[in-house]
Write an enzyme that holds these catalytic residues in place. Structure first.
Site: not given
Length: 245
Positions: A9-10, A36, A38, A51, A111, A113, A231
């Site tokens: 995640h990120r 993953e 954004d 993000h 993702e 945004k 994370d």
């Protein structure tokens, strides 16, 4: 058993400053099989990975992404807020990430945004870049803006999409089929055994977020999810290795 995707995640956001090249690189070294991140767009139309819609939290600057050029974005560092060791880390472009992952096999979850700021034609721009790097088979596009997911499928039906949502979506596999989505990117508390089983029967998979406790990871693996967004990809990698999945 099909291999469960370990989505960082990120990047490895629990260990490194989120959405930076060092976070993505280290995540892959720690066992992530997916990244993953954004995607937003600068004032001059460049796709960048951040993000928040503004730079306040990670760069300490009271400015919005949409109001800054790429050159202005790159003039700010986004590492020292996390730890002084990472001072100087920059906000990367989508192109930088795709260049990094191209030689490997990692799945990339992008993702969009575009819930607060409606970036014009961000769907087309992201898809064109993914296609330029010949990564369509390794990309999943997700968004809380489901109109955007429909648009992505119109542009490139071959690229997978994932529905982001928080809770209480009724028979989400039916909704996924209606908008042509391939995966349910549900908040972890919205994932229960009956839903996972029913979705699987309909050919729709779950990739829950953001799962950081190993007890929760083990429970979700037991349920049969296809991927987990975390994370701490090192924690998930340890479990998957021990279980042979």
């Amino acid at each position: 058993m099909t291999q469960i995707i370990n989505f960082a995640h990120r990047g490895a956001a629990g260990l490194y400053p989120e959405n930076t090249i060092i976070s993505f690189t280290r995540a892959l070294e720690l066992g992530a099989t997916g990244i993953e991140t954004d995607v937003q767009m600068t004032k001059d139309g460049h796709l960048i990975l951040i993000h928040d819609e503004n730079l306040h939290r990670t760069a300490g600057v009271a400015a919005w992404v949409k109001d800054l050029t790429l050159e202005e974005i790159k003039s700010h560092e986004v590492g020292s807020w996390f730890h002084e060791d990472y001072r100087g880390e920059q906000i990367p472009t989508l192109e930088e990430l795709l260049t990094l992952v191209k030689p490997g096999e990692a799945i990339i979850n992008l993702e969009l945004k575009n819930g607060v700021v409606m970036y014009p034609e961000i769907e087309r721009k992201v898809i064109e870049m993914v296609q330029r790097y010949e990564l369509s088979e390794r990309v999943i596009i997700s968004s809380f803006n489901h109109y955007s997911l429909v648009e992505c499928k119109k542009i490139a039906p071959e690229i997978r999409t994932g529905i982001l949502y928080m809770e209480g979506l009724y028979e989400p596999w039916d909704y996924a089929k209606r908008i042509g989505a391939d995966a349910l990117h549900a908040y972890k508390y919205a994932v229960i055994p009956e839903l996972v089983a029913a979705a699987k029967e309909q050919g729709v998979v779950y990739h829950p977020f953001t799962v950081n406790e190993q007890s929760e990871m083990k429970a979700l693996i037991q349920l049969g999810v296809a991927g987990i967004i975390t994370d701490y990809p090192d924690r998930l990698a340890e479990i998957l290795l021990a279980q042979g999945v």
